[in-house]
Design an enzyme around this catalytic site. Structure first.
Site, mmCIF file in Angstrom:
data_model
loop_
_atom_site.group_PDB
_atom_site.id
_atom_site.type_symbol
_atom_site.label_atom_id
_atom_site.label_comp_id
_atom_site.label_asym_id
_atom_site.label_seq_id
_atom_site.Cartn_x
_atom_site.Cartn_y
_atom_site.Cartn_z
ATOM 1 N N ASN A 9 0.872 -1.176 0.000
ATOM 2 C CA ASN A 9 0.000 0.000 0.000
ATOM 3 C C ASN A 9 0.908 1.224 0.000
ATOM 4 O OD1 ASN A 9 -1.802 2.058 0.473
ATOM 5 N ND2 ASN A 9 -2.270 1.460 2.587
ATOM 6 N N TRP A 10 1.024 1.842 -1.162
ATOM 7 C CA TRP A 10 1.968 2.960 -1.304
ATOM 8 C C TRP A 10 1.410 4.274 -0.741
ATOM 9 C CZ3 TRP A 10 4.099 2.299 -7.035
ATOM 10 C CH2 TRP A 10 4.766 1.070 -7.125
ATOM 11 N N LYS A 11 0.163 4.264 -0.366
ATOM 12 C CA LYS A 11 -0.498 5.484 0.152
ATOM 13 C C LYS A 11 -0.267 6.659 -0.794
ATOM 14 C CE LYS A 11 -0.009 3.572 4.713
ATOM 15 N NZ LYS A 11 -0.174 3.764 6.138
ATOM 16 N N HIS A 95 -9.639 0.961 4.723
ATOM 17 C CA HIS A 95 -8.366 1.184 5.411
ATOM 18 C C HIS A 95 -8.609 2.139 6.584
ATOM 19 C CE1 HIS A 95 -4.308 2.555 6.255
ATOM 20 N NE2 HIS A 95 -3.884 1.467 5.644
ATOM 21 N N GLU A 97 -7.088 4.601 7.681
ATOM 22 C CA GLU A 97 -6.936 6.039 7.373
ATOM 23 C C GLU A 97 -8.190 6.569 6.695
ATOM 24 O OE1 GLU A 97 -3.142 5.695 5.383
ATOM 25 O OE2 GLU A 97 -2.245 5.155 7.312
ATOM 26 N N GLU A 168 -5.459 -4.975 10.482
ATOM 27 C CA GLU A 168 -4.457 -3.936 10.677
ATOM 28 C C GLU A 168 -4.762 -3.163 11.958
ATOM 29 O OE1 GLU A 168 -2.447 -2.729 6.778
ATOM 30 O OE2 GLU A 168 -4.278 -1.578 6.897
ATOM 31 N N GLY A 174 2.170 2.395 10.644
ATOM 32 C CA GLY A 174 3.094 3.523 10.477
ATOM 33 C C GLY A 174 3.753 3.968 11.773
ATOM 34 N N SER A 213 3.253 -2.027 10.348
ATOM 35 C CA SER A 213 4.704 -2.011 10.590
ATOM 36 C C SER A 213 5.377 -3.358 10.323
ATOM 37 C CB SER A 213 5.010 -1.504 12.003
ATOM 38 O OG SER A 213 4.582 -0.163 12.134
ATOM 39 N N GLY A 234 2.789 -1.181 4.277
ATOM 40 C CA GLY A 234 2.793 0.257 3.995
ATOM 41 C C GLY A 234 4.203 0.763 3.739
ATOM 42 N N GLY A 235 4.811 1.352 4.759
ATOM 43 C CA GLY A 235 6.120 1.999 4.610
ATOM 44 C C GLY A 235 7.170 1.129 3.933
HETATM 45 C C1 PEP Z 1 -0.910 0.222 5.971
HETATM 46 O O1 PEP Z 1 -1.132 1.405 5.990
HETATM 47 O O2 PEP Z 1 -1.685 -0.538 5.355
HETATM 48 C C2 PEP Z 1 0.263 -0.274 6.672
HETATM 49 C C3 PEP Z 1 0.287 -1.523 7.018
HETATM 50 O O3 PEP Z 1 1.269 0.629 6.942
HETATM 51 P P1 PEP Z 1 2.680 0.341 7.655
HETATM 52 O O4 PEP Z 1 3.203 -0.964 7.110
HETATM 53 O O5 PEP Z 1 3.534 1.493 7.284
HETATM 54 O O6 PEP Z 1 2.406 0.251 9.112
#
Ligand code: PEP
Length: 256
Positions: A9-11, A95, A97, A168, A174, A213, A234-235
């Site tokens: 997930n590149w956001k 998600h 967010e 999640e 994040g 994470s 994500g990151g």
């Molecule tokens: C996400 O936003 O779906 C996610 C898992 O982010 P991160 O891996 O950065 O926690």
């Protein structure tokens, strides 16, 4: 037998050039992870360039959101049909967010899920509790409430056979703070039990991804858990090397 999925997930990060480079780097290494499916979810406007970069490869792509509406006067929205036309395989829905920053409700999220399914996309339904909810020992109740509009949907059997769930925990997204493999497994097991009560066959086939994470250093232990079928990343998905190391962890943990 569930084939693990590692989905990035590149956001709202990057540029066209960044997206192309990242997709090409993932594509170049995609043959190294036997038995693992890979996918990336870039920002909408990068989908055409990603489609080109991944054309003919085994790396799939998808969107981070989708409208619940098929067509009409919905300024700023993107329909599931439009995403399908661009070659998307997946659409994330719900998600945290989107739930927190854009006030999406669990009912609306299921409408999005139904729209994605109707257009031939694989919906990836995200659920998870906040830190306060975990501390109040409300995790189970929160996840059940998020799943309830799906479980009580008249088409639930069909939908449950066609979607992916991503657990999640909001406090792990994040933040660098990951759920322990045992904490994650407990919730994944509960989710599968809930689904089993409604759709026993689909429950065994259902992919439940963990997100929050995930990094190369913690992926093996998480993916080794019996009800964790890969990750929503994500990151770490913004660096091909890290994303591929996580894919390698999925390949290794499901082999052993
Ligand atoms: C996400 O936003 O779906 C996610 C898992 O982010 P991160 O891996 O950065 O926690």
């Amino acid at each position: 037998m569930r084939t693990p999925l590692v989905l990035g997930n590149w956001k709202m990060h990057g540029s066209q050039a960044f997206a192309r480079g990242l997709a090409e780097s993932v594509r170049a290494r995609s043959g190294e992870f036997p038995g693992v499916r890979l996918g990336v979810c870039p920002p909408y406007v990068m989908l055409p360039i990603i489609a080109k970069a991944l054309d003919g490869s085994s790396v799939a792509y998808g969107a981070q959101n989708v409208s619940e509406f098929a067509e009409g006067a919905y300024t700023g929205e993107i329909s599931a049909g439009m995403l399908k036309e661009l070659g998307c395989s997946y659409a994330l829905v719900g998600h945290s967010e989107r739930r927190q920053l854009f006030a999406e409700t669990s009912d609306q999220v299921v409408q999005k899920l139904v729209a994605a399914y109707g257009a031939g996309l694989i919906p990836v339904l995200c659920v998870g509790e906040t830190l306060a909810e975990r501390q109040a020992e409300a995790t189970g109740r929160v996840i059940e409430a998020q799943l309830q509009p799906l479980l009580s949907h008249p088409e639930a059997d069909r939908l449950l056979a066609a979607l992916i769930i991503a657990y999640e925990p909001v406090w792990a997204i994040g933040t660098g703070q990951t759920a322990s493999p045992e904490q994650a497994q407990e919730v994944h097991g509960d989710i599968r039990r809930l689904i089993r009560a409604r759709a026993p066959v689909a429950a065994d086939e259902l992919l439940i991804l963990y997100g929050g994470s995930v990094k190369p250093g913690n992926a093996v232990e998480l993916f080794a858990m019996p009800d964790i079928d890969g990750g929503l990343i994500g990151g770490a998905a913004l660096k091909a090397e890290d994303f591929c190391a996580i894919a390698a962890a999925a390949a290794a943990s499901k082999r052993s």
